[in-house]
Enzyme design. Structure first.
Site, PDB file in Angstrom:
ATOM      1  N   HIS A   4      -0.915   5.646  12.855  1.00  0.00           N
ATOM      2  CA  HIS A   4      -0.398   4.750  11.826  1.00  0.00           C
ATOM      3  C   HIS A   4       0.763   3.875  12.120  1.00  0.00           C
ATOM      4  O   HIS A   4       0.865   2.491  12.179  1.00  0.00           O
ATOM      5  CB  HIS A   4      -0.221   5.328  10.571  1.00  0.00           C
ATOM      6  CG  HIS A   4      -0.105   4.289   9.280  1.00  0.00           C
ATOM      7  ND1 HIS A   4      -0.417   4.929   8.116  1.00  0.00           N
ATOM      8  CD2 HIS A   4       0.074   2.998   9.010  1.00  0.00           C
ATOM      9  CE1 HIS A   4      -0.409   3.675   7.337  1.00  0.00           C
ATOM     10  NE2 HIS A   4      -0.122   2.720   7.967  1.00  0.00           N
ATOM     11  N   TYR A  10      -2.069   6.857   2.193  1.00  0.00           N
ATOM     12  CA  TYR A  10      -2.504   5.976   1.091  1.00  0.00           C
ATOM     13  C   TYR A  10      -3.191   6.988  -0.199  1.00  0.00           C
ATOM     14  O   TYR A  10      -3.196   6.374  -1.506  1.00  0.00           O
ATOM     15  CB  TYR A  10      -3.778   5.154   1.334  1.00  0.00           C
ATOM     16  CG  TYR A  10      -3.369   3.844   2.176  1.00  0.00           C
ATOM     17  CD1 TYR A  10      -2.258   3.802   2.750  1.00  0.00           C
ATOM     18  CD2 TYR A  10      -4.426   3.121   2.526  1.00  0.00           C
ATOM     19  CE1 TYR A  10      -1.743   2.730   3.745  1.00  0.00           C
ATOM     20  CE2 TYR A  10      -4.002   2.111   3.634  1.00  0.00           C
ATOM     21  CZ  TYR A  10      -2.786   2.027   4.294  1.00  0.00           C
ATOM     22  OH  TYR A  10      -2.579   1.154   4.965  1.00  0.00           O
ATOM     23  N   LYS A  27      -6.125   6.308   9.158  1.00  0.00           N
ATOM     24  CA  LYS A  27      -4.900   6.250  10.148  1.00  0.00           C
ATOM     25  C   LYS A  27      -3.977   7.391   9.747  1.00  0.00           C
ATOM     26  O   LYS A  27      -3.941   7.937   8.551  1.00  0.00           O
ATOM     27  CB  LYS A  27      -3.925   4.971   9.899  1.00  0.00           C
ATOM     28  CG  LYS A  27      -4.691   3.702   9.825  1.00  0.00           C
ATOM     29  CD  LYS A  27      -3.981   2.416   9.910  1.00  0.00           C
ATOM     30  CE  LYS A  27      -3.462   2.021   8.310  1.00  0.00           C
ATOM     31  NZ  LYS A  27      -4.775   1.611   7.622  1.00  0.00           N
ATOM     32  N   ASP A  31     -10.507  -0.227   5.110  1.00  0.00           N
ATOM     33  CA  ASP A  31      -9.557   0.323   5.771  1.00  0.00           C
ATOM     34  C   ASP A  31      -8.505   1.241   4.834  1.00  0.00           C
ATOM     35  O   ASP A  31      -8.057   0.734   3.811  1.00  0.00           O
ATOM     36  CB  ASP A  31      -8.407  -0.907   6.397  1.00  0.00           C
ATOM     37  CG  ASP A  31      -7.383  -0.199   7.113  1.00  0.00           C
ATOM     38  OD1 ASP A  31      -7.325   0.090   8.205  1.00  0.00           O
ATOM     39  OD2 ASP A  31      -6.223  -0.025   6.379  1.00  0.00           O
TER      40      ASP A  31
END
Length: 284
Positions: free
Chosen positions: A112, A54, A79, A49
């Site tokens: 998200h 990120y 996401k 994930d």
């Protein structure tokens, strides 16, 4: 073969995803990132994930390719971040992530966080526009499944009213001490499977006395108790772990079972280990 490789959850469109995933949020982006992912792959993790925010998609993609394992054996989730809440920008975000990962397709794409503040007609339209882009990506075969993250019932109701495709997944913070029972129930009743992010309460549950007692009774760790609670409640946990032993333990949760009384005890815990991130009050 790692035990967890035989454990899958079927989504509403028939796609099967590994029940236990590997979360990559806040894994340091340094020279150890790829080795952390590669160790997880060697242990048997196939579901990873990640997310646009990120900033680890390039390294994630490299780790997958360097593993020597066929792409088809992996289940990769990403996401789209709050900066891309519109039809056009959601598609741009997807292409950005896919290019960074160097993958032909993603297995699961999520919104998200919901737009949720200000004038309801505005934020509902933003969510609807983003979802329309997701539906097209799905119909074009660029993603195998689509869903949302951190959507509560009052975010889902207006989305579902406009959606042509019901989300297949809702990813929620969910763990003993913060079960989000109403959101989980609402999602499941409409065919969405619930993924549990922060299933260990960002590590705070590791020392919780209730979990310590139950772990001792089963000869397992408190982390395994929390993850087993999630699985027995039909959730798909995505724990993060950088240490080899913890990665191994987080997969090894299918050889024991909590009693109904233990599950109920953990479900009824007073609020504990909540991240503080609520979709109606976050500032992004």
């Amino acid at each position: 073969m790692t035990k967890s490789l035989t454990k899958f959850t079927k989504l509403s469109n028939g796609v099967e995803m590994p029940t236990v995933g590997f979360g990559t949020w806040q894994i340091p982006l340094n020279e150890n990132f790829k080795s952390t992912i590669q160790t997880a792959i060697q242990l048997g993790y196939r579901h990873f994930d990640t997310a646009q925010i990120y900033n680890n998609s390039v390294l994630m993609g490299e780790a997958i390719r360097e593993s020597g394992i066929p792409r088809s054996e992996f289940f990769i989730t990403s996401k789209v971040w709050a900066s891309h809440r519109s039809y056009e920008s959601a598609k741009e975000a997807f292409e950005q992530v896919r290019t960074q990962l160097q993958l032909d397709y993603l297995d699961l794409l999520l919104i998200h966080w919901p737009a949720s503040q200000g004038e309801p007609m505005v934020w509902q339209a933003q969510n609807a526009g983003t979802w329309r882009a997701f539906e097209e990506l799905y119909k074009d075969g660029l993603v195998r499944a689509i869903g949302v993250a951190n959507f509560l019932p009052h975010h889902l109701v207006p989305l579902l009213a406009r959606a042509k495709i019901t989300p297949m997944v809702n990813q929620l913070e969910c763990h003993p001490g913060y079960t989000q029972a109403a959101a989980v129930r609402f999602s499941e009743e409409r065919g969405m499977r619930v993924q549990a992010w922060s299933p260990l309460g960002r590590g705070a549950l590791i020392r919780h006395p209730h979990l310590l007692r139950i772990a001792e009774a089963h000869g397992v760790t408190t982390a395994q108790v929390a993850l087993r609670w999630a699985v027995q409640n039909g959730l798909m946990p995505i724990p993060k772990a950088t240490e080899l032993q913890h990665q191994r333990e987080n997969l090894d949760i299918f050889d024991f079972e909590l009693t109904p009384e233990e599950v109920d005890e953990l479900t009824r815990l007073p609020q504990a280990a909540f991240s503080g991130l609520h979709p109606d009050t976050v500032t992004f």
